[in-house]
Motif scaffolding. Structure first.
Motif, mmCIF file in Angstrom:
data_model
loop_
_atom_site.group_PDB
_atom_site.id
_atom_site.type_symbol
_atom_site.label_atom_id
_atom_site.label_comp_id
_atom_site.label_asym_id
_atom_site.label_seq_id
_atom_site.Cartn_x
_atom_site.Cartn_y
_atom_site.Cartn_z
ATOM 1 N N LEU A 75 0.835 -1.207 0.000
ATOM 2 C CA LEU A 75 0.000 0.000 0.000
ATOM 3 C C LEU A 75 0.868 1.254 0.000
ATOM 4 C CD1 LEU A 75 -2.652 1.549 0.287
ATOM 5 C CD2 LEU A 75 -2.562 1.116 2.754
ATOM 6 N N GLY A 76 1.930 1.254 0.811
ATOM 7 C CA GLY A 76 2.787 2.441 0.911
ATOM 8 C C GLY A 76 3.390 2.871 -0.418
ATOM 9 N N GLN A 77 3.517 1.907 -1.349
ATOM 10 C CA GLN A 77 4.147 2.224 -2.637
ATOM 11 C C GLN A 77 3.280 3.079 -3.554
ATOM 12 O OE1 GLN A 77 5.487 -2.223 -3.141
ATOM 13 N NE2 GLN A 77 6.660 -1.055 -4.606
ATOM 14 N N VAL A 78 2.022 3.321 -3.184
ATOM 15 C CA VAL A 78 1.190 4.146 -4.080
ATOM 16 C C VAL A 78 1.302 5.628 -3.723
ATOM 17 C CG1 VAL A 78 -0.417 2.249 -4.517
ATOM 18 C CG2 VAL A 78 -1.015 3.989 -2.807
ATOM 19 N N ASP A 79 2.138 5.951 -2.731
ATOM 20 C CA ASP A 79 2.296 7.363 -2.380
ATOM 21 C C ASP A 79 2.655 8.174 -3.638
ATOM 22 O OD1 ASP A 79 2.569 9.381 -0.143
ATOM 23 O OD2 ASP A 79 4.488 9.631 -1.169
ATOM 24 N N PHE A 191 7.456 8.297 7.210
ATOM 25 C CA PHE A 191 7.755 7.283 8.241
ATOM 26 C C PHE A 191 6.453 6.985 8.967
ATOM 27 C CE2 PHE A 191 9.050 5.377 12.153
ATOM 28 C CZ PHE A 191 10.185 4.650 11.839
ATOM 29 N N ILE A 192 5.961 5.754 8.787
ATOM 30 C CA ILE A 192 4.678 5.382 9.391
ATOM 31 C C ILE A 192 4.931 4.196 10.320
ATOM 32 C CG2 ILE A 192 2.336 4.533 8.916
ATOM 33 C CD1 ILE A 192 2.706 5.869 6.096
ATOM 34 N N PHE A 198 7.721 -0.478 11.018
ATOM 35 C CA PHE A 198 7.436 0.732 10.250
ATOM 36 C C PHE A 198 7.457 0.500 8.745
ATOM 37 C CE2 PHE A 198 12.085 0.838 11.085
ATOM 38 C CZ PHE A 198 12.574 0.925 9.787
ATOM 39 N N PHE A 199 6.773 1.405 8.045
ATOM 40 C CA PHE A 199 6.926 1.567 6.599
ATOM 41 C C PHE A 199 7.560 2.939 6.406
ATOM 42 C CE2 PHE A 199 5.862 3.309 2.521
ATOM 43 C CZ PHE A 199 6.070 2.249 1.645
ATOM 44 N N ALA A 200 8.746 2.964 5.826
ATOM 45 C CA ALA A 200 9.434 4.249 5.618
ATOM 46 C C ALA A 200 9.720 4.442 4.148
ATOM 47 C CB ALA A 200 10.742 4.272 6.405
ATOM 48 N N ALA A 201 9.631 5.688 3.714
ATOM 49 C CA ALA A 201 9.947 6.018 2.319
ATOM 50 C C ALA A 201 10.783 7.291 2.315
ATOM 51 C CB ALA A 201 8.669 6.199 1.508
ATOM 52 N N PRO A 202 12.103 7.115 2.489
ATOM 53 C CA PRO A 202 12.972 8.301 2.489
ATOM 54 C C PRO A 202 12.939 8.999 1.133
ATOM 55 C CG PRO A 202 14.258 6.259 2.683
ATOM 56 C CD PRO A 202 12.835 5.858 2.675
ATOM 57 N N ALA A 203 13.139 10.330 1.182
ATOM 58 C CA ALA A 203 13.046 11.097 -0.065
ATOM 59 C C ALA A 203 14.412 11.414 -0.653
ATOM 60 C CB ALA A 203 12.273 12.392 0.190
ATOM 61 N N SER A 204 15.477 11.176 0.108
ATOM 62 C CA SER A 204 16.814 11.480 -0.417
ATOM 63 C C SER A 204 17.760 10.337 -0.069
ATOM 64 C CB SER A 204 17.339 12.774 0.203
ATOM 65 O OG SER A 204 17.544 12.566 1.588
ATOM 66 N N GLU A 205 18.880 10.287 -0.782
ATOM 67 C CA GLU A 205 19.880 9.251 -0.490
ATOM 68 C C GLU A 205 20.444 9.414 0.917
ATOM 69 O OE1 GLU A 205 23.034 7.747 -2.987
ATOM 70 O OE2 GLU A 205 22.091 8.757 -4.675
ATOM 71 N N ALA A 206 20.603 10.684 1.338
ATOM 72 C CA ALA A 206 21.160 10.924 2.678
ATOM 73 C C ALA A 206 20.215 10.353 3.738
ATOM 74 C CB ALA A 206 21.381 12.415 2.887
ATOM 75 N N SER A 207 18.895 10.604 3.583
ATOM 76 C CA SER A 207 17.915 10.060 4.549
ATOM 77 C C SER A 207 17.919 8.541 4.525
ATOM 78 C CB SER A 207 16.495 10.505 4.211
ATOM 79 O OG SER A 207 16.380 11.862 4.283
#
Ligand SMILES: Cc1cc2nc3c(=O)[nH]c(=O)nc-3n(C[C@H](O)[C@H](O)[C@H](O)COP(=O)(O)OP(=O)(O)OC[C@H]3O[C@@H](n4cnc5c(N)ncnc54)[C@H](O)[C@@H]3O)c2cc1C
Ligand code: FES
Ligand code: FES
Length: 493
Positions: A75-79, A191-192, A198-207
């Protein structure tokens, strides 16, 4: 501050969902929470297409619709996307053109596969160039199984629906939808959950690097076409999931004059034409990679990182002499791709380290390449044997050979004995090829499993050496291939 909800677009409305379990699939969300049950569950492993939905993503300023197997997508992948299910197609009491065509051509009997087929045709309707031919439609339907109708009326329906450019509510709203999706792209980390689940979806390589360093026990997910099966079939209780799909900079292809650099999260669908431009055999390999649904989710990085001995890309990329870039924290390193695979399912990857990109050298004028996928079915099948060959030629002699096979060992592996035996071999004298063909037996102790016996694999690999040599010698493939002849593919370009 990270966002603690995902946001996506659904039927003209923004939706926000939080507090879900990291393993929740899109299919479970659609059927169990939305209670929209048009989307079916058949195999729950990406093979049958009954669960196909369309995802709209903005690329190059417009929304592109791709078919997705909702059973193995989290589900998280549809963000950040638009989610379209079969219930959304008819508008104002009127069926969508692909639905009307399916009715007119009697494209459905029991109807179980029909919603999935309609959604695959919907994406074809939106994306395919016109005029459409049967081969393009067959490729689009390779991931949709129909047990009772047969495909002829379904293909006829597709031809009928796609005679002219798309003209439906989705194509008319494309620019508006693109603006709405752009507004969702806030560049924030997601970050959920808690530190233990958790389900996390960082937005940058650093994160990503920082989060993965804190949680080296987390599971990285790119397209989820492998990990999805651990969840639905293996019942593995993954608690910490880091999805790479929002990491800026991992999704680029850099097309240099002598090499392609492909970011880890580039999907097979995105990489298709760039790989095909290196050699038609790579295009043919990608056409037969899973299905349209699998290619739209599965990534180049996921295929490599997974380390499967029967993965298709690794042998081809190894034969081409590719290198792999990895990152852990602030450190990056580059290794030859073949060194990444150490033993069965064991890769050269440190805790908290991730695959960043792969660089694939292009062929020079003196190099010839051949790749062969041998599987039981033409469509949507895992290879029994996958062989890839690069010959550097000095006139009509082989100056150097790089060969790699899948399905022949616990890892994708180079055939170093065969490579050595080929040096100096004349393309014009097949009597000199025997030693190299025999060397395959020294290079590999093939797998023996339900896909193919060890003896079968050994024979196939040996014969592929001869096939690669004879095709390179003659420069044609009419006598050696039934489908996908290079001459026909090159003429079609
Ligand atoms: C129906 C079906 C058909 C298929 N057909 C084929 C086929 O024809 N040929 C073939 O080769 N494969 C096939 N596959 C397997 C699969 O689709 C591919 O291996 C795909 O490329 C995996 O990519 P992914 O992004 O979905 O990986 P995921 O499932 O997201 O991840 C796979 C593994 O790689 C790790 N990983 C992912 N990205 C990274 C990264 N950047 N750094 C470090 N680790 C990472 C994950 O943690 C996981 O261990 C098929 C699968 C299905 C379900
Ligand atoms: S249910 Fe079969 S592909 Fe998803
Ligand atoms: S209509 Fe019955 S499976 Fe396709």
């Amino acid at each position: 501050m990270a966002r603690d909800a995902i946001r996506f677009w659904r039927n003209g409305q923004p939706i926000e969902v939080s507090g879900f379990h990291p393993r929740t699939t899109l299919l479970d969300y659609i059927r169990l929470q939305e209670r929209r049950v048009g989307t079916k569950e058949g195999c729950a492993e990406g093979d049958c297409g009954a669960c196909t939905v369309a995802l709209g993503r903005v690329r190059g300023g417009r929304v592109h619709y791709e078919p997705i197997n909702a059973c193995i997508l989290l589900l998280g992948q549809v963000d950040g996307t638009e989610v379209v299910t079969v219930e959304d197609l008819a508008k104002g009491g009127e069926l969508h053109p692909v639905q009307s065509a399916m009715v007119a051509h009697h494209g459905s009997q029991c109807g179980f596969c029909t919603p999935g087929i309609v959604m695959s045709l919907f994406t074809l309707y939106q994306e395919a160039g016109r005029p459409l031919d049967r081969e393009r439609i067959n490729d689009a339907l390779a991931g949709n199984l129909c047990r009772c109708t047969g495909y002829r009326p379904i293909v006829d329906a597709a031809l009928d629906a796609c005679t002219s450019a798309p003209h439906d509510a989705f194509s008319q709203a494309n620019a508006t939808t693109a603006r709405s999706l752009d507004e969702l792209a806030d560049g924030q980390d997601v970050f959920i959950g808690s530190d233990t689940s958790f389900f996390a979806a960082p937005a940058s390589e650093a994160s990503l690097a920082a989060l993965y360093a804190r949680h080296p026990d987390a599971t990285l997910v790119a397209g989820c076409t492998d990990v999805g099966l651990w969840i639905t079939k293996g019942m593995v209780e993954l608690e910490k999931i880091i999805w790479l799909g929002r990491v800026a900079g991992l999704d680029w292809i850099e097309d240099g004059s002598d090499a392609l650099t492909i970011g880890a999260t580039v999907t097979h669908a995105q990489a298709f034409s760039s790989l095909e431009s290196i050699d038609p055999d790579l295009g043919e390999l990608m056409r037969r990679f899973g299905s349209a649904q699998v290619r739209a989710s599965g990534t180049v990085g996921g295929n490599i990182a997974n380390g499967s001995p029967i993965g298709d890309l690794a042998p081809a990329l190894i034969a081409l002499g590719s290198t792999l870039e990895l990152r852990q924290g602030e450190n990056t390193r580059v290794i030859p791709l073949h060194n990444f695979f150490i033993a069965y399912r064991k890769q050269d990857r440190l805790p908290g380290e991730f695959v960043r990109r792969v660089t694939v050298p292009k062929l020079t004028a003196h190099e010839a390449f051949r790749a062969y996928k041998v599987s039981k079915r033409f469509d949507e099948d895992i290879s029994a044997v996958m062989g890839a060959f690069k010959f550097t030629l000095d006139g009509r002699r082989i100056a150097e050979a790089r060969i790699a096979f899948g399905g022949m060992a616990g890892i994708p592996k180079r055939a170093t004995e065969t490579e050595a035996a080929l040096v100096g071999v004349s393309l014009d004298d097949p009597s000199t090829w025997g030693e190299a063909m025999a060397a395959i037996a020294r290079d590999y102790q093939p797998l023996d499993d339900h896909r193919a016996s060890a003896a079968y694999r050994a024979t196939v690999a040996r014969n592929l050496v001869s096939k690669a040599l004879s095709e390179t010698a003659s420069g044609e493939t009419r006598a050696t291939r039934i489908i996908g002849q290079r001459e026909a593919l090159e003429a079609a370009e």
